[in-house]
Design a protein around this motif. Structure first.
Motif, short mmCIF file in Angstrom:
data_model
loop_
_atom_site.label_atom_id
_atom_site.label_comp_id
_atom_site.label_asym_id
_atom_site.label_seq_id
_atom_site.Cartn_x
_atom_site.Cartn_y
_atom_site.Cartn_z
N GLU A 46 43.80 21.79 18.06
CA GLU A 46 44.53 20.58 17.75
C GLU A 46 45.96 20.68 18.26
O GLU A 46 46.58 21.75 18.19
CB GLU A 46 44.54 20.31 16.23
N VAL A 48 49.75 20.38 18.00
CA VAL A 48 50.70 20.52 16.90
C VAL A 48 52.01 19.79 17.21
O VAL A 48 52.54 19.06 16.38
CB VAL A 48 50.98 22.01 16.64
N ALA A 60 52.10 16.61 14.95
CA ALA A 60 50.95 16.29 14.12
C ALA A 60 51.44 16.03 12.70
O ALA A 60 52.42 16.62 12.25
CB ALA A 60 49.96 17.46 14.13
N ASP A 61 50.75 15.15 12.01
CA ASP A 61 51.16 14.81 10.64
C ASP A 61 51.20 16.05 9.76
O ASP A 61 52.03 16.14 8.85
CB ASP A 61 50.20 13.78 10.05
N SER A 62 50.31 16.99 10.01
CA SER A 62 50.21 18.16 9.15
C SER A 62 51.43 19.09 9.23
O SER A 62 51.61 19.94 8.37
CB SER A 62 48.94 18.95 9.49
N VAL A 63 52.24 18.93 10.27
CA VAL A 63 53.38 19.83 10.43
C VAL A 63 54.73 19.10 10.44
O VAL A 63 55.78 19.73 10.52
CB VAL A 63 53.26 20.67 11.72
N LYS A 64 54.70 17.79 10.37
CA LYS A 64 55.95 17.03 10.38
C LYS A 64 56.87 17.47 9.25
O LYS A 64 56.43 17.63 8.11
CB LYS A 64 55.66 15.53 10.25
N LYS A 86 52.08 27.65 5.55
CA LYS A 86 50.99 27.60 4.59
C LYS A 86 49.81 28.40 5.13
O LYS A 86 49.67 28.56 6.35
CB LYS A 86 50.56 26.15 4.38
N GLU A 88 46.93 27.45 5.60
CA GLU A 88 46.18 26.62 6.53
C GLU A 88 46.82 26.51 7.91
O GLU A 88 46.25 25.92 8.83
CB GLU A 88 45.94 25.21 5.96
N ASP A 89 48.02 27.06 8.07
CA ASP A 89 48.65 27.14 9.38
C ASP A 89 48.14 28.34 10.18
O ASP A 89 48.48 28.50 11.36
CB ASP A 89 50.17 27.23 9.26
#
Length: 115
Positions: A46, A48, A60-64, A86, A88-89
């Motif tokens: 994905e 990033v 990506a929204d997950s890292v903003k 996290k 999940e990173d």
């Protein structure tokens, strides 16, 4: 042909900080769009973060709000600063360079977020 080499991976505790670097070959680095992607075990790669030659960045929204991409054209290097990490990173992080219709990838560097 563009060669990319990533540095800076390793273990880090949750909530911690890590900075990745990617050194690129080529005399026109400033014209490349540079990006960072990641791939966790069993998951698709994905995107990033990415930065255009003009300095515009997307995340990506997950890292903003946690990750920051930057580049130093004088050093042919792109960075990814990662804060508040996290579990999940956890993934192999790859940088890529887009030049015209070509997309080059580095070999990746592992980041493991665990206590």
């Amino acid at each position: 042909q563009v060669q990319l080499v990533e540095f800076g991976g390793g273990p880090v505790e949750p909530g911690g900080y890590r900075r990745l670097s990617c050194a690129a070959s080529g005399s026109i680095f400033r014209l490349y769009t540079m990006g960072w992607s990641r791939q966790a075990p069993g998951k698709q790669r994905e995107l990033v973060a990415a930065m255009t030659s003009g300095g515009s960045a997307n995340y990506a929204d997950s890292v903003k709000g946690r990750f920051t991409i930057s580049r130093d054209n004088a050093k042919n290097t792109v960075y990814l600063e990662m804060n508040s990490l996290k579990p999940e990173d956890t993934a192999v992080y790859y940088c890529n360079a887009v030049t015209g219709t070509n997309n080059y990838w580095g070999q990746g560097t592992q980041v493991t977020v665990s206590s």
